[in-house]
Motif scaffolding. Structure first.
Motif, PDB file in Angstrom:
ATOM      1  N   GLU A 289      24.967 -40.916   2.512  1.00  0.00           N
ATOM      2  CA  GLU A 289      25.064 -40.915   3.973  1.00  0.00           C
ATOM      3  C   GLU A 289      26.340 -41.634   4.411  1.00  0.00           C
ATOM      4  OE1 GLU A 289      22.030 -42.043   7.520  1.00  0.00           O
ATOM      5  OE2 GLU A 289      22.482 -43.702   6.151  1.00  0.00           O
ATOM      6  N   ILE A 290      26.949 -41.105   5.464  1.00  0.00           N
ATOM      7  CA  ILE A 290      28.064 -41.804   6.109  1.00  0.00           C
ATOM      8  C   ILE A 290      27.612 -42.230   7.495  1.00  0.00           C
ATOM      9  CG2 ILE A 290      30.416 -41.628   7.007  1.00  0.00           C
ATOM     10  CD1 ILE A 290      31.035 -39.582   4.875  1.00  0.00           C
ATOM     11  N   LEU A 291      27.585 -43.538   7.719  1.00  0.00           N
ATOM     12  CA  LEU A 291      27.299 -44.082   9.042  1.00  0.00           C
ATOM     13  C   LEU A 291      28.619 -44.461   9.683  1.00  0.00           C
ATOM     14  CD1 LEU A 291      25.447 -45.155  11.312  1.00  0.00           C
ATOM     15  CD2 LEU A 291      25.415 -47.356  10.099  1.00  0.00           C
ATOM     16  N   GLY A 292      28.952 -43.801  10.791  1.00  0.00           N
ATOM     17  CA  GLY A 292      30.166 -44.126  11.521  1.00  0.00           C
ATOM     18  C   GLY A 292      29.890 -45.137  12.612  1.00  0.00           C
ATOM     19  N   ILE A 293      30.825 -46.051  12.799  1.00  0.00           N
ATOM     20  CA  ILE A 293      30.730 -47.036  13.888  1.00  0.00           C
ATOM     21  C   ILE A 293      31.855 -46.753  14.860  1.00  0.00           C
ATOM     22  CG2 ILE A 293      30.789 -49.466  14.539  1.00  0.00           C
ATOM     23  CD1 ILE A 293      28.384 -48.937  12.871  1.00  0.00           C
ATOM     24  N   ALA A 294      31.486 -46.419  16.106  1.00  0.00           N
ATOM     25  CA  ALA A 294      32.468 -46.159  17.161  1.00  0.00           C
ATOM     26  C   ALA A 294      32.510 -47.342  18.107  1.00  0.00           C
ATOM     27  CB  ALA A 294      32.096 -44.885  17.930  1.00  0.00           C
ATOM     28  N   LEU A 460      30.048 -46.819   4.986  1.00  0.00           N
ATOM     29  CA  LEU A 460      30.134 -47.343   6.345  1.00  0.00           C
ATOM     30  C   LEU A 460      31.551 -47.092   6.821  1.00  0.00           C
ATOM     31  CD1 LEU A 460      28.839 -48.946   8.695  1.00  0.00           C
ATOM     32  CD2 LEU A 460      29.689 -51.038   7.602  1.00  0.00           C
ATOM     33  N   LEU A 461      31.698 -46.227   7.820  1.00  0.00           N
ATOM     34  CA  LEU A 461      33.000 -45.805   8.309  1.00  0.00           C
ATOM     35  C   LEU A 461      33.234 -46.377   9.699  1.00  0.00           C
ATOM     36  CD1 LEU A 461      35.559 -43.948   8.302  1.00  0.00           C
ATOM     37  CD2 LEU A 461      34.087 -42.156   9.262  1.00  0.00           C
ATOM     38  N   ILE A 462      34.307 -47.143   9.845  1.00  0.00           N
ATOM     39  CA  ILE A 462      34.688 -47.666  11.152  1.00  0.00           C
ATOM     40  C   ILE A 462      36.042 -47.073  11.504  1.00  0.00           C
ATOM     41  CG2 ILE A 462      35.300 -49.738  12.463  1.00  0.00           C
ATOM     42  CD1 ILE A 462      33.266 -51.250  10.768  1.00  0.00           C
ATOM     43  N   SER A 473      30.848 -38.257   9.859  1.00  0.00           N
ATOM     44  CA  SER A 473      29.624 -39.055   9.942  1.00  0.00           C
ATOM     45  C   SER A 473      28.357 -38.204   9.956  1.00  0.00           C
ATOM     46  CB  SER A 473      29.645 -39.929  11.194  1.00  0.00           C
ATOM     47  OG  SER A 473      30.776 -40.760  11.219  1.00  0.00           O
ATOM     48  N   ASP A 474      27.323 -38.732   9.301  1.00  0.00           N
ATOM     49  CA  ASP A 474      25.979 -38.174   9.436  1.00  0.00           C
ATOM     50  C   ASP A 474      25.275 -38.788  10.649  1.00  0.00           C
ATOM     51  OD1 ASP A 474      25.695 -36.539   6.880  1.00  0.00           O
ATOM     52  OD2 ASP A 474      26.305 -38.481   6.090  1.00  0.00           O
TER      53      ASP A 474
END
Length: 523
Positions: A289-294, A460-462, A473-474
């Motif tokens: 999973e990729i969790l993106g933080i915006a 974890l993608l920021i 992102s997922d």
């Protein structure tokens, strides 16, 4: 103004620049006209920054001529470039953080009143220039207290204060938010309308199409093509840059996420003046999973990453990796537990600039048995790893023994990504992973991140790039003032709602959905 009839203010003729093992510029011709915005495109290491450093006097060409306003010029330093009306806004700002805006702008060119600096005159001139070009800065504010976008305006003002009519912008939007990019576009248009001539080095094709009058593409040190922007398209420019068709769409497998890899619970941290920079943050990231933080820069993203990676300690809350508590562990302990980190600042936290590229490839793992014994490094093993990663990730420079500072910004970033992915982590924290990369490199990095996700890695993608967040992102969580305010729907993109979530609280979003507005005003 009909720019096709405008006079040439810059003419570069047959510019060639060689470095050991590398021809950075190979007989380049380039023309900038008065009042024109001319975009200079190319892959990382194509020679764009080298060419502009020659124009600004930081490098001297081995061959070729420079003509400014119809007269041949020898630009043997930045001082000479400034004297000729050339200003450069660098990708990494050259500002003194404790100084005020005005002090930075006048530095080296201070108005005097006897033996003292005439601050009243300086402030008045800074305000006048600021108002003339719509830059809106306060002269008395200290640099350390203003946003990155405002710092860039200060850099622009520095060039205008010194009378620049030719302005070079090197990746000007690399660290800006969506709103700041829109403001910068308006500023650049205003400058061009006032008769300033602008060279824009960028990788962002949307900005080129929105701003540029003319586009010149460089590939491996040579000009591939120069054409009016109205005759170009994003796809054509991408193909010219990399020499092949570029796939803009990221292909992702549809797969259910696996077990929880990272679990953050009620993380809290106080910053200056006891203000909370992390205010009860909780979330999970699962394998595959990729969790993106915006979020707008400065809302706790940096502190969140530093807390997870052990760079700062938290006041309360827990960080668990694969069920084991790693809260407030050291960076080495966190890395050994299975965390890799692509940092937001490649110079401060990603590389040792005066180490070789090869030495940088084993930072954080030099103590492992395969790289040496009894405190001595096995340089052959180190160089073997570096050579493999440089080839695999297409890190361009003058070889693995070159110092990291000699690489272009994009190739420095690719080196960090190569090192961190090669460690086969359970969790990869990627902060602005494609900052400063060209379209071909972005395509490659996105592909590698998706491959890692498909292989079961938790990511974890920021990122400040909304296109990147939606593409990779997922799930997308939004951070605002140290809190996660909600999640965006990755399948139904709504930039307006996401922008609201990034700049105000969740209750305001809910009110908007119901048609209710605070104090009768639309938020």
């Amino acid at each position: 103004m009909d720019r096709s009839e405008a006079a040439a203010v810059v003419e570069l003729m047959g510019i060639t620049k060689r470095f050991p093992g590398l021809v950075a510029n190979d007989s380049i011709d380039f023309v900038l006209k008065k009042g024109e915005i001319h975009a200079l495109l190319g892959e990382n290491g194509a020679g764009k920054s080298t060419l502009m450093n020659i124009l600004f006097g930081l490098y001297q060409p081995d061959e070729g001529e420079i003509w400014i306003n119809g007269e041949k010029a020898v630009i043997d330093g930045a001082g000479k470039a400034i004297e000729l009306g050339i200003g450069m806004v660098h990708q990494h700002f050259k500002l003194v953080q404790p100084f005020t805006v005005a002090e930075n702008i006048i530095l080296g060119n201070e108005p005097r009143k006897g033996a003292f600096i005439h601050y009243k005159k300086a402030h008045a001139k800074v305000r006048a220039i600021s108002e003339q070009y719509g830059l809106k800065v306060e002269p008395e504010v200290r640099i350390k207290d203003i946003t990155v976008g405002m710092q860039q305006r200060v850099e622009i003002l520095k060039t205008l204060y010194r009378g620049a009519d030719i302005l070079i912008f090197d990746e000007p939007t690399a660290v800006l938010t969506v709103q700041e990019i829109e403001e910068l576009i308006d500023i650049l248009r205003s400058l061009a309308a006032e008769g300033k001539s602008i060279i824009l080095i960028t990788h962002k094709l949307k900005e080129v199409m929105a701003l540029a009058d003319t586009v010149t593409v460089i590939r491996r040190g040579k000009v591939v093509r120069s054409l009016p922007a109205v005759e170009a398209s994003e796809r054509l420019l991408a193909e010219l840059m990399v020499g092949r068709d570029v796939n803009f769409k990221v292909e992702k497998l549809v797969q259910p996420p696996g077990q929880v890899i990272l679990e953050v619970e009620e993380l809290r941290k106080k910053g200056d003046h006891s203000h909370p920079v992390l205010d009860g943050i909780s979330f999970q990231v699962r394998s595959g999973e990729i969790l993106g933080i915006a979020g707008v820069d400065g809302n706790g993203q940096s502190e969140l990453v530093q807390a997870i990676t052990g760079m700062i300690s938290v006041d309360s809350g827990t960080v668990k990796l694969n069920g084991s508590d790693i809260t407030n562990r050291s960076p080495r302990q966190v890395a050994l537990a299975g965390v890799s980190h692509i940092p937001e600042d490649r110079h401060k936290h990603g590389l040792v600039l005066d180490f070789t590229l090869s030495e940088n490839m084993i930072l954080g793992s030099y103590h492992e048995p395969q790289f040496g014994k009894r405190g001595f490094i096995d340089y052959k093993a180190m160089d073997t790893l570096a050579s493999r990663l440089v080839e695999e990730f297409d890190v361009r420079g003058s070889g693995i023994q070159a110092k990291a500072r000699s690489l272009s910004g994009g190739n420095q970033q690719k080196a960090i990504i190569a090192r961190e992915l090669s460690r086969n982590p359970d969790l990869l924290i990627a902060v602005q992973p494609t900052r400063g990369l060209d379209i071909g490199a972005i395509e490659y990095v996105h592909k590698r991140l998706i491959e890692a996700r498909n292989a079961g890695k938790a990511i974890l993608l920021i990122s400040f790039e909304l296109d990147e967040l939606y593409a990779l992102s997922d799930r997308i969580a939004v951070i605002f003032e140290g809190k996660l305010t909600g999640e965006a729907d990755v399948h139904n993109r709504n930039d307006q709602e996401l922008g609201l979530m990034m700049t105000c609280n969740w209750e305001t979003i809910q009110q908007q959905r119901k048609g209710e507005y605070v104090d009768g005003d639309r938020p």
